[in-house]
Scaffold this motif. Structure first.
Motif, short mmCIF file in Angstrom:
data_model
loop_
_atom_site.label_atom_id
_atom_site.label_comp_id
_atom_site.label_asym_id
_atom_site.label_seq_id
_atom_site.Cartn_x
_atom_site.Cartn_y
_atom_site.Cartn_z
N VAL A 135 0.86 -1.18 0.00
CA VAL A 135 0.00 0.00 0.00
C VAL A 135 0.90 1.23 0.00
O VAL A 135 1.78 1.35 0.86
CB VAL A 135 -0.90 0.03 1.26
CG1 VAL A 135 -1.84 1.22 1.21
CG2 VAL A 135 -1.68 -1.27 1.41
N TYR A 187 -1.43 0.48 -5.10
CA TYR A 187 -1.74 -0.77 -4.40
C TYR A 187 -1.35 -1.96 -5.26
O TYR A 187 -1.49 -1.93 -6.49
CB TYR A 187 -3.24 -0.85 -4.08
CG TYR A 187 -3.58 -2.08 -3.27
CD1 TYR A 187 -3.32 -2.13 -1.90
CD2 TYR A 187 -4.12 -3.21 -3.89
CE1 TYR A 187 -3.59 -3.28 -1.16
CE2 TYR A 187 -4.39 -4.35 -3.16
CZ TYR A 187 -4.13 -4.38 -1.79
OH TYR A 187 -4.38 -5.51 -1.07
N LEU A 207 -10.37 -0.77 -0.41
CA LEU A 207 -9.14 0.05 -0.39
C LEU A 207 -9.18 1.04 0.77
O LEU A 207 -8.16 1.31 1.42
CB LEU A 207 -8.98 0.79 -1.72
CG LEU A 207 -8.60 -0.10 -2.91
CD1 LEU A 207 -8.76 0.67 -4.22
CD2 LEU A 207 -7.17 -0.62 -2.78
#
Ligand code: SF4
Length: 497
Positions: free
Chosen positions: A286, A414, A492
């Motif tokens: 991330v 990501y 997310l």
């Protein structure tokens, strides 16, 4: 007939040029391929229909009507027609040379003893594989003693605009003269044919391992059979995003098959290095910028997806061959409190869908809030609608300005090992959102959706039930795409809490 005298067709020569084992299976073990499904059959039928359209360009032409497997009868009919001076063109004539037969799309008479060879393709650009196809045909015709003036492809002309009344078949197609190119391939074709005759004369199938050639130029129908005993690699090096053939060769030389085994000092670009790192650690990645990118959105958020189809022969006034025509959209509207509402619009008739769809879209997307999409395609389609419908251009232009694309955000911020190098929504969704995927859906891709829609439009009056079933499948597929975006934004968001 023994293998030594087995006759090859032009298609089988093309098959053998891709892979000699494929040729062998075509000749002797055809049942190893799965049956042709309805989507592929539709593509074949569309190609046939375009070939018939092309014949309208040649007044006074004669069709050789022997069936495709009646080669000897077709040759007999061809020999008879070719000596008739009133026949200006032949459709589907048959020729044989060196035990290779071919049916020719169009043979146009130039004068008493000279002909042009014309291969019709349901495409707008010439590809290398078409060149070889044409070169094989020219080699057969010349070998059979025919005097060929020009050899070329008849392609669909992307510059042609259908005016809405009658198709102008002269302008619908364009002839691309490739005589010099295919003449230069003569020795190559001859050597290829000799080698393939030798292959089918053997007693045993050639030993060929599956590889990149299995999907170039066409996906091989025997792939499932050829790979049935392969041990599936979990993260093969071929799944590294945009890995070059040269890099793959270097890894092959190092005997590295799995991404986790790539040496740390092997040169990779930033994205590939990130993928390798995630696979080695077995964890997702991330970026520090993900939270900011996700927050840069305005509620209510409209998650939007279009389905389009691309008629090879235009059916709506003002369109070109292969113009994408939107026929369905799905919208999931989400408030900041998390409430969602679904809207959709499907054009059910074969009338021009552009205006009806654009007006509904403008109404359904309101006048504020981000429009979340997954790829640049929706923006392109909205701009195309604005170009086509100038009176709606200001409203459509406002929609385009509100677009917020989730794909580059995921690509930049990501990665999850289960993506296996792909950022397709169908791969990303199940990796991030457990239990939500596209498994079991009747329609599994945008291409299948486009073809199914064309099939539905072509159904007759008595087929309402089948048409409604297809429409339901299309709506379900499109709705899944927009629901996927809602779920991806949620998943997310949880990563950065
Ligand atoms: S799957 Fe590959 S190796 Fe097998 S027949 Fe097809 S092209 Fe050849």
């Amino acid at each position: 007939m023994t293998n030594q005298t087995l006759r090859l067709s032009k298609s089988r020569v093309q098959s053998g040029a891709q892979c000699t084992l494929k040729l062998w299976y075509d000749c002797f073990e055809r049942d190893l391929a799965p049956p042709v499904d309805e989507i592929l059959q539709f593509v074949f039928d569309r190609g046939t229909a375009i070939g018939e359209r092309a014949q309208e360009r040649y007044a006074g032409g004669k069709l050789i009507d022997a069936l495709y497997y009646e080669t000897d009868l077709a040759i007999e009919q061809t020999n008879e027609a070719i000596t008739d001076p009133t026949v200006s063109a032949l459709f589907e004539p048959a020729f044989i040379h060196h035990n290779v037969s071919a049916r020719i799309d169009v043979l146009q008479r130039v004068d008493a003893d000279s002909w042009d060879l014309i291969e019709v393709k349901s495409a707008s650009n010439a590809k290398d594989v078409y060149l070889r196809d044409l070169a094989i045909q020219l080699w057969i015709l010349q070998g059979a003693g025919l005097n060929v003036g020009r050899a070329g492809l008849l392609l669909l002309n992307r510059d042609y605009v259908y005016e809405g009344k009658q198709l102008d078949v002269d302008r619908l197609f364009k002839f691309v003269d490739l005589t010099d190119e295919v003449l230069a391939m003569r020795d190559e074709v001859e050597a290829l044919v000799d080698s393939l005759h030798a292959v089918v004369a053997r007693d045993a199938a050639p030993q060929i391992e599956p590889g990149p050639h299995c999907s170039v130029p066409y996906k091989c129908p025997y792939l499932a059979h050829c790979t049935k005993d392969n041990v599936a690699l979990k993260y093969p090096v071929g799944k590294l995003p945009r890995i070059s053939p040269n890099k793959l060769l270097q890894l092959e030389a190092l005997k590295v098959e799995e991404i986790k085994d790539i040496p740390a000092d092997f040169a990779l670009n930033a994205m590939q290095a990130r993928v390798r790192e995630c696979v080695v650690r077995g964890e997702d990645w991330v970026s520090d910028g993900l939270a900011g990118a996700l927050a840069n959105i305005t509620y209510p958020v409209y998650h939007l997806d279009f389905e389009t189809f691309m008629p090879a022969v235009p059916i709506y006034a003002g369109t070109h061959p292969f113009d994408p025509v939107p026929f369905l959209y799905s919208i999931h509207r989400q408030t900041q409190a998390g409430e969602t509402e679904h809207f959709e619009h499907l054009c059910r008739a074969s009338d021009d869908p552009h205006r009806e769809l654009a007006e509904r879209l403008i109404a359904d997307l309101g006048d504020h809030g981000s429009i979340c999409v997954y790829s640049a395609f929706e923006r392109t389609m909205i701009k195309a609608l604005a170009h086509r419908l100038p009176d709606l251009a200001p409203a459509l232009g406002s929609l385009a300005e509100r677009i917020w694309d989730l794909l580059p955000i995921i690509r930049t911020h990501y990665y999850h090992p289960a993506f296996r190098g792909s950022f397709s929504i169908k791969t990303v969704l199940p990796a991030l959102v457990h239990g939500v995927d596209y498994e079991g859906m009747e329609i599994g891709s945008g291409m299948a959706a486009a073809i199914k829609y064309e099939m539905a439009l072509g159904l007759g009056l008595g087929d309402e039930k089948e048409r409604e079933e297809i429409f339901d499948q299309l709506r379900a597929y499109c709705k899944q795409d927009t629901w996927a975006m809602v779920e991806l934004r949620r998943a997310l968001g949880e990563k950065v809490q």
